[in-house]
Design a protein around this motif. Structure first.
Motif, PDB file in Angstrom:
ATOM      1  N   ASN A 110       0.249  -0.923   0.095  1.00  0.00           N
ATOM      2  CA  ASN A 110       0.113   0.555   0.411  1.00  0.00           C
ATOM      3  C   ASN A 110       0.838   1.199  -0.342  1.00  0.00           C
ATOM      4  OD1 ASN A 110      -2.592  -1.370   0.145  1.00  0.00           O
ATOM      5  ND2 ASN A 110      -2.445  -1.713   1.896  1.00  0.00           N
ATOM      6  N   ILE A 111       2.252   1.130  -0.158  1.00  0.00           N
ATOM      7  CA  ILE A 111       3.019   2.875  -0.542  1.00  0.00           C
ATOM      8  C   ILE A 111       2.549   3.294  -1.924  1.00  0.00           C
ATOM      9  CG2 ILE A 111       5.371   3.488  -0.330  1.00  0.00           C
ATOM     10  CD1 ILE A 111       4.483   1.503   2.370  1.00  0.00           C
ATOM     11  N   ILE A 112       2.038   2.072  -2.926  1.00  0.00           N
ATOM     12  CA  ILE A 112       1.899   3.069  -4.036  1.00  0.00           C
ATOM     13  C   ILE A 112       0.374   2.100  -4.235  1.00  0.00           C
ATOM     14  CG2 ILE A 112       3.960   3.438  -5.163  1.00  0.00           C
ATOM     15  CD1 ILE A 112       4.443   0.893  -6.952  1.00  0.00           C
ATOM     16  N   LYS A 113      -0.370   2.808  -5.482  1.00  0.00           N
ATOM     17  CA  LYS A 113      -1.662   2.665  -6.215  1.00  0.00           C
ATOM     18  C   LYS A 113      -2.101   1.883  -7.295  1.00  0.00           C
ATOM     19  CE  LYS A 113      -4.148   6.286  -3.602  1.00  0.00           C
ATOM     20  NZ  LYS A 113      -4.951   7.681  -4.219  1.00  0.00           N
ATOM     21  N   ASP A 114      -0.318   2.297  -7.258  1.00  0.00           N
ATOM     22  CA  ASP A 114      -0.900   1.264  -9.332  1.00  0.00           C
ATOM     23  C   ASP A 114       1.508   1.080  -9.107  1.00  0.00           C
ATOM     24  OD1 ASP A 114      -1.009   0.375 -11.536  1.00  0.00           O
ATOM     25  OD2 ASP A 114      -1.979   2.177 -12.296  1.00  0.00           O
ATOM     26  N   SER A 115       1.526   0.179  -9.961  1.00  0.00           N
ATOM     27  CA  SER A 115       2.359  -0.662 -10.044  1.00  0.00           C
ATOM     28  C   SER A 115       2.972  -0.046 -11.311  1.00  0.00           C
ATOM     29  CB  SER A 115       2.701  -1.804  -9.822  1.00  0.00           C
ATOM     30  OG  SER A 115       1.792  -2.933 -10.555  1.00  0.00           O
ATOM     31  N   LYS A 116       2.469  -0.039 -12.715  1.00  0.00           N
ATOM     32  CA  LYS A 116       2.597  -0.218 -13.336  1.00  0.00           C
ATOM     33  C   LYS A 116       2.234   1.064 -13.731  1.00  0.00           C
ATOM     34  CE  LYS A 116      -0.451  -3.686 -15.160  1.00  0.00           C
ATOM     35  NZ  LYS A 116      -1.245  -4.581 -16.366  1.00  0.00           N
ATOM     36  N   GLU A 117       1.775   2.195 -12.988  1.00  0.00           N
ATOM     37  CA  GLU A 117       2.422   3.963 -13.474  1.00  0.00           C
ATOM     38  C   GLU A 117       4.038   4.108 -12.757  1.00  0.00           C
ATOM     39  OE1 GLU A 117       0.856   7.024 -14.451  1.00  0.00           O
ATOM     40  OE2 GLU A 117      -0.659   5.043 -15.571  1.00  0.00           O
ATOM     41  N   PHE A 118       4.447   3.303 -11.565  1.00  0.00           N
ATOM     42  CA  PHE A 118       5.596   3.816 -11.048  1.00  0.00           C
ATOM     43  C   PHE A 118       6.397   2.881 -12.078  1.00  0.00           C
ATOM     44  CE2 PHE A 118       9.107   3.064  -7.964  1.00  0.00           C
ATOM     45  CZ  PHE A 118       9.044   4.430  -7.372  1.00  0.00           C
ATOM     46  N   LEU A 119       6.334   1.748 -12.492  1.00  0.00           N
ATOM     47  CA  LEU A 119       6.949   1.536 -13.706  1.00  0.00           C
ATOM     48  C   LEU A 119       7.462   2.370 -14.949  1.00  0.00           C
ATOM     49  CD1 LEU A 119       9.031  -0.716 -13.663  1.00  0.00           C
ATOM     50  CD2 LEU A 119       6.950  -2.038 -14.889  1.00  0.00           C
ATOM     51  N   LYS A 120       6.073   2.844 -15.550  1.00  0.00           N
ATOM     52  CA  LYS A 120       6.618   3.680 -16.141  1.00  0.00           C
ATOM     53  C   LYS A 120       7.272   4.917 -15.819  1.00  0.00           C
ATOM     54  CE  LYS A 120       1.928   2.737 -18.210  1.00  0.00           C
ATOM     55  NZ  LYS A 120       0.992   3.219 -18.857  1.00  0.00           N
ATOM     56  N   PHE A 121       7.415   4.946 -15.012  1.00  0.00           N
ATOM     57  CA  PHE A 121       8.073   6.487 -13.824  1.00  0.00           C
ATOM     58  C   PHE A 121       8.943   6.365 -14.419  1.00  0.00           C
ATOM     59  CE2 PHE A 121       9.630   8.903 -10.563  1.00  0.00           C
ATOM     60  CZ  PHE A 121       9.765   9.526 -10.959  1.00  0.00           C
ATOM     61  N   LEU A 122       9.788   4.832 -13.549  1.00  0.00           N
ATOM     62  CA  LEU A 122      11.490   4.656 -13.491  1.00  0.00           C
ATOM     63  C   LEU A 122      11.621   4.175 -15.031  1.00  0.00           C
ATOM     64  CD1 LEU A 122      10.646   1.885 -10.814  1.00  0.00           C
ATOM     65  CD2 LEU A 122      12.496   4.207 -10.340  1.00  0.00           C
ATOM     66  N   ARG A 123      10.819   4.049 -16.364  1.00  0.00           N
ATOM     67  CA  ARG A 123      11.144   3.780 -17.251  1.00  0.00           C
ATOM     68  C   ARG A 123      11.334   5.135 -17.814  1.00  0.00           C
ATOM     69  NH1 ARG A 123       7.606  -1.252 -18.872  1.00  0.00           N
ATOM     70  NH2 ARG A 123       9.133  -3.312 -17.817  1.00  0.00           N
ATOM     71  N   SER A 124      10.826   6.255 -17.843  1.00  0.00           N
ATOM     72  CA  SER A 124      10.608   7.330 -18.082  1.00  0.00           C
ATOM     73  C   SER A 124      11.756   8.370 -17.724  1.00  0.00           C
ATOM     74  CB  SER A 124       9.363   8.083 -18.607  1.00  0.00           C
ATOM     75  OG  SER A 124       8.978   8.443 -16.654  1.00  0.00           O
ATOM     76  N   ASN A 125      12.415   8.095 -16.678  1.00  0.00           N
ATOM     77  CA  ASN A 125      13.342   8.832 -15.968  1.00  0.00           C
ATOM     78  C   ASN A 125      14.910   7.511 -16.239  1.00  0.00           C
ATOM     79  OD1 ASN A 125      12.091  11.387 -14.751  1.00  0.00           O
ATOM     80  ND2 ASN A 125      10.744  10.084 -13.872  1.00  0.00           N
ATOM     81  N   ASN A 126      14.857   6.935 -16.270  1.00  0.00           N
ATOM     82  CA  ASN A 126      15.747   5.932 -16.966  1.00  0.00           C
ATOM     83  C   ASN A 126      16.373   5.618 -15.993  1.00  0.00           C
ATOM     84  OD1 ASN A 126      16.265   6.518 -19.631  1.00  0.00           O
ATOM     85  ND2 ASN A 126      17.039   7.958 -19.786  1.00  0.00           N
ATOM     86  N   LEU A 127      15.339   5.019 -14.474  1.00  0.00           N
ATOM     87  CA  LEU A 127      16.007   4.588 -13.940  1.00  0.00           C
ATOM     88  C   LEU A 127      15.476   3.092 -13.411  1.00  0.00           C
ATOM     89  CD1 LEU A 127      14.581   7.497 -11.750  1.00  0.00           C
ATOM     90  CD2 LEU A 127      17.053   7.145 -12.367  1.00  0.00           C
ATOM     91  N   GLU A 128      14.825   2.315 -14.605  1.00  0.00           N
ATOM     92  CA  GLU A 128      15.008   1.513 -13.983  1.00  0.00           C
ATOM     93  C   GLU A 128      15.713   0.319 -13.659  1.00  0.00           C
ATOM     94  OE1 GLU A 128      11.308  -2.088 -16.417  1.00  0.00           O
ATOM     95  OE2 GLU A 128      12.677  -0.868 -17.359  1.00  0.00           O
TER      96      GLU A 128
END
Length: 154
Positions: A110-128
Motif C-alpha cells: 500500500n505504498i503506491i496505488k498502481d505498480s504499472k504507473e510507478f514502473l512507467k515513471f522509472l522507465r521514463s526517467n531511465n532509473l529502471e
C-alpha cells in the motif's frame, strides 16, 4: 487469392445460406406463444416483482435523486474529518529481482496505488536499471520522485 479459392469461398457461402434458409423456413412456429399481459403479470408475480408506469418511475427517480443530494454532502464531509492512513514498510530488494517485482511489492504494501504507473515513471526517467539490491524504508506519503531516490543509486 486465386480464382479457385474465390470460387470455393463463394460456394461455401451459398451452401451455408441454403442451410440457414432451410432451418428458418422449416422451424416450428406454431408452438410459439405470444406474449400477453396475463403472461407478463404471472411472470412478475412468480418472481415477486412489480411493474410500474413510466410516470411512476420518473417520479420515484426524481424523489430518490432529491433525497440523495443531501446524503452526498454528508458523505463528502466525512472524508475530510478522517486522516489518511500512512503505510510504512521495509522494502527488501534482492539480487536478480526485476523492477516490475519491486513495483508489485510496493503496491502490495500500500505504498503506491498502481505498480504499472510507478514502473512507467522509472522507465521514463531511465532509473529502471538503477534499483539497488538492499533494504529500504518507504512509506505511502512518499511521491514517485522520493521513492525513486530511495530505491535507486542515483
Amino acid at each position: 487469392m486465386t480464382s479457385k479459392n474465390l470460387r470455393g469461398f463463394s460456394a461455401g457461402i451459398i451452401i451455408s445460406t441454403g442451410i440457414l434458409a432451410g432451418v428458418y423456413y422449416t422451424a416450428d412456429t406454431e408452438n410459439r406463444s405470444e406474449l400477453t399481459d396475463t403472461a407478463v403479470e404471472q411472470y412478475l408475480s412468480e418472481k415477486g416483482e412489480l411493474a410500474i408506469s413510466k410516470e411512476e418511475y420518473t417520479s420515484l427517480t426524481e424523489a430518490e435523486s432529491a433525497a440523495a443530494a443531501p446524503a452526498k454532502e454528508e458523505v463528502e464531509a466525512e472524508p475530510e474529518k478522517e486522516e489518511e492512513k500512512v503505510f510504512q514498510m521495509t522494502l527488501t530488494i534482492t539480487q536478480g529481482m526485476s523492477t516490475g517485482e519491486v513495483c508489485d511489492l510496493l503496491q502490495k504494501g500500500n505504498i503506491i496505488k498502481d505498480s504499472k504507473e510507478f514502473l512507467k515513471f522509472l522507465r521514463s526517467n531511465n532509473l529502471e536499471g538503477a534499483v539497488r539490491a538492499e533494504s529500504h524504508q518507504v512509506n505511502s506519503n512518499m511521491n514517485f520522485d522520493e521513492l525513486a531516490k530511495e530505491i535507486t543509486s542515483s
